[in-house]
Motif scaffolding. Sequence first.
Motif, short mmCIF file in Angstrom:
data_model
loop_
_atom_site.label_atom_id
_atom_site.label_comp_id
_atom_site.label_asym_id
_atom_site.label_seq_id
_atom_site.Cartn_x
_atom_site.Cartn_y
_atom_site.Cartn_z
N SER A 1 0.86 -1.18 0.00
CA SER A 1 0.00 0.00 0.00
C SER A 1 0.89 1.23 0.00
O SER A 1 1.65 1.47 0.95
CB SER A 1 -0.91 0.00 1.23
N GLY A 2 0.82 2.01 -1.07
CA GLY A 2 1.78 3.09 -1.24
C GLY A 2 1.21 4.48 -1.06
O GLY A 2 0.01 4.71 -1.20
N TYR A 3 2.10 5.38 -0.74
CA TYR A 3 1.83 6.82 -0.73
C TYR A 3 3.04 7.49 -1.36
O TYR A 3 4.10 6.88 -1.52
CB TYR A 3 1.59 7.34 0.70
N VAL A 4 2.91 8.74 -1.75
CA VAL A 4 3.98 9.42 -2.48
C VAL A 4 4.81 10.27 -1.52
O VAL A 4 4.26 11.03 -0.70
CB VAL A 4 3.40 10.32 -3.60
N GLY A 5 6.14 10.15 -1.63
CA GLY A 5 7.03 10.96 -0.80
C GLY A 5 6.83 10.68 0.67
O GLY A 5 6.81 9.52 1.11
N ASP A 6 6.65 11.76 1.46
CA ASP A 6 6.46 11.57 2.89
C ASP A 6 4.99 11.38 3.26
O ASP A 6 4.66 11.17 4.44
CB ASP A 6 7.07 12.74 3.69
N PRO B 1 2.22 -4.51 3.59
CA PRO B 1 3.13 -3.47 4.06
C PRO B 1 2.82 -2.14 3.41
O PRO B 1 2.24 -2.07 2.32
CB PRO B 1 4.51 -3.99 3.63
N VAL B 2 3.20 -1.07 4.11
CA VAL B 2 2.96 0.30 3.64
C VAL B 2 4.31 0.90 3.26
O VAL B 2 5.26 0.86 4.05
CB VAL B 2 2.28 1.14 4.73
N VAL B 3 4.39 1.47 2.04
CA VAL B 3 5.67 1.97 1.55
C VAL B 3 5.52 3.35 0.95
O VAL B 3 4.44 3.74 0.48
CB VAL B 3 6.27 1.02 0.50
N SER B 4 6.63 4.08 0.96
CA SER B 4 6.70 5.35 0.26
C SER B 4 7.12 5.10 -1.18
O SER B 4 8.03 4.31 -1.45
CB SER B 4 7.70 6.28 0.95
N VAL B 5 6.46 5.79 -2.10
CA VAL B 5 6.79 5.70 -3.53
C VAL B 5 7.43 7.01 -3.94
O VAL B 5 6.89 8.10 -3.66
CB VAL B 5 5.52 5.44 -4.37
N ASP B 6 8.58 6.94 -4.59
CA ASP B 6 9.24 8.14 -5.07
C ASP B 6 8.33 8.88 -6.06
O ASP B 6 7.67 8.24 -6.89
CB ASP B 6 10.55 7.77 -5.77
N PRO B 7 8.25 10.21 -5.96
CA PRO B 7 7.37 10.96 -6.87
C PRO B 7 7.60 10.64 -8.34
O PRO B 7 6.64 10.62 -9.13
CB PRO B 7 7.71 12.42 -6.55
N HIS B 8 8.85 10.40 -8.73
CA HIS B 8 9.14 10.08 -10.13
C HIS B 8 8.55 8.72 -10.54
O HIS B 8 8.29 8.49 -11.73
CB HIS B 8 10.65 10.07 -10.37
N ASP B 9 8.34 7.85 -9.57
CA ASP B 9 7.81 6.52 -9.86
C ASP B 9 6.29 6.44 -9.71
O ASP B 9 5.69 5.40 -9.99
CB ASP B 9 8.44 5.49 -8.92
N ALA B 10 5.66 7.54 -9.28
CA ALA B 10 4.23 7.51 -9.00
C ALA B 10 3.38 7.14 -10.21
O ALA B 10 2.46 6.31 -10.10
CB ALA B 10 3.78 8.85 -8.41
N PRO B 11 3.63 7.71 -11.41
CA PRO B 11 2.79 7.33 -12.56
C PRO B 11 2.87 5.84 -12.87
O PRO B 11 1.85 5.22 -13.21
CB PRO B 11 3.36 8.18 -13.70
N ALA B 12 4.06 5.26 -12.77
CA ALA B 12 4.21 3.83 -13.05
C ALA B 12 3.53 2.98 -11.97
O ALA B 12 2.94 1.93 -12.27
CB ALA B 12 5.68 3.46 -13.16
N HIS B 13 3.61 3.43 -10.74
CA HIS B 13 3.05 2.65 -9.63
C HIS B 13 1.53 2.76 -9.57
O HIS B 13 0.85 1.74 -9.40
CB HIS B 13 3.65 3.12 -8.30
N PHE B 14 0.99 3.97 -9.70
CA PHE B 14 -0.44 4.21 -9.46
C PHE B 14 -1.26 4.32 -10.74
O PHE B 14 -2.48 4.48 -10.67
CB PHE B 14 -0.63 5.49 -8.65
N GLY B 15 -0.63 4.25 -11.91
CA GLY B 15 -1.39 4.40 -13.15
C GLY B 15 -1.89 5.81 -13.34
O GLY B 15 -1.20 6.78 -13.00
N PHE B 16 -3.11 5.96 -13.86
CA PHE B 16 -3.64 7.30 -14.14
C PHE B 16 -3.68 8.17 -12.89
O PHE B 16 -3.59 9.39 -12.96
CB PHE B 16 -5.04 7.21 -14.76
N LEU B 17 -3.81 7.54 -11.72
CA LEU B 17 -3.90 8.30 -10.48
C LEU B 17 -2.55 8.87 -10.06
O LEU B 17 -2.49 9.73 -9.17
CB LEU B 17 -4.47 7.41 -9.38
N GLY B 18 -1.49 8.43 -10.70
CA GLY B 18 -0.17 8.93 -10.36
C GLY B 18 -0.02 10.42 -10.54
O GLY B 18 0.82 11.06 -9.89
N ARG B 19 -0.84 11.01 -11.40
CA ARG B 19 -0.78 12.47 -11.60
C ARG B 19 -1.36 13.24 -10.43
O ARG B 19 -1.11 14.43 -10.27
CB ARG B 19 -1.55 12.85 -12.87
#
Length: 298
Positions: A183-188, A242-260
């Motif tokens: 389960s991811g979130y972006v940055g902090d 597990p809950v993880v932070s996703v690097d902002p640059h990787d957000a589009p690849a990780h979350f799909g359309f919601l990465g924006r």
Amino acid sequence: MRVFVTGASGWIGSATVDDLLQAGHEVTGLARSDTSAAALHAKGVTVLRGDLDDLDSLRRGAQAADGVIHLANKHDWANPASSAAAERTAVETIGEVLVDSDRPFVFASGVAGLVQGRPATEDDPSPHVGPHSLRGGAENRAFEFVDQGVRAVAARFAPTVHGAGDHGFIAHLVATARDRGVSGYVGDGTNRWAAVHRSDAARLVRLGLEGAAAGARLHATAEVGVPLKDVAEAIGAGLGLPVVSVDPHDAPAHFGFLGRFVGADGATSSELTQSLLGWVPTGPTLLEDIKAGAYFEV
């Protein structure tokens, strides 16, 4: 009041129709499919067949109504320009019918991108202007009809209108977590999303129809902002992931359309709306809904 509702069988629209009927209004609902038409008919709603591309049906519905609630949207994520054009054209079509009538026209808008660095308020005008902007600049276009005798009212919805059965952004985050195994979130994860329960959003729309002044901007946001890390943690707990932070640059690849959007801050106040209409949200919070399992049925 005879009320014409587009999107009448949708997530917010179906709850709005229920609220309108309970308040004693007569409802005509726009229905694109046989399934939607049957569901509306079962509620005692007059069915008007058509969709956002059928401008004649929009005109007929608006002409016969004492007020219009426009909640339909194509939500074509693969072709946002198509959705924006349809939204703008629908607003123009309905607005033209209501000119010089002083009839209420409550239309769906959003809080995305209103301001940066602080919670948005109802005093913040929409920065989306023109047909090529977000939602086709429909909010500003609708308000142009105010000087032409239309009681246009913007219902600005939180990015998540939550509840059991929601298939929106939170459901997408849950599906992504299942697919990725985390389960991811972006940055902090300190960026915040405003939130509102579906029942509270529906009641606000009805109150806006009944009493908001022309040009009013109503914020359907019960919670000013829920940190996305908290959302991710609630989803992780519910799925046992597990809950993880996703690097902002990787957000589009990780979350799909919601990465924006998932890393953006969308804190939004509704203090003025609550004061104006006496609207007091009573539904569960977003985290309460997630923790209660509203998003985990497969």
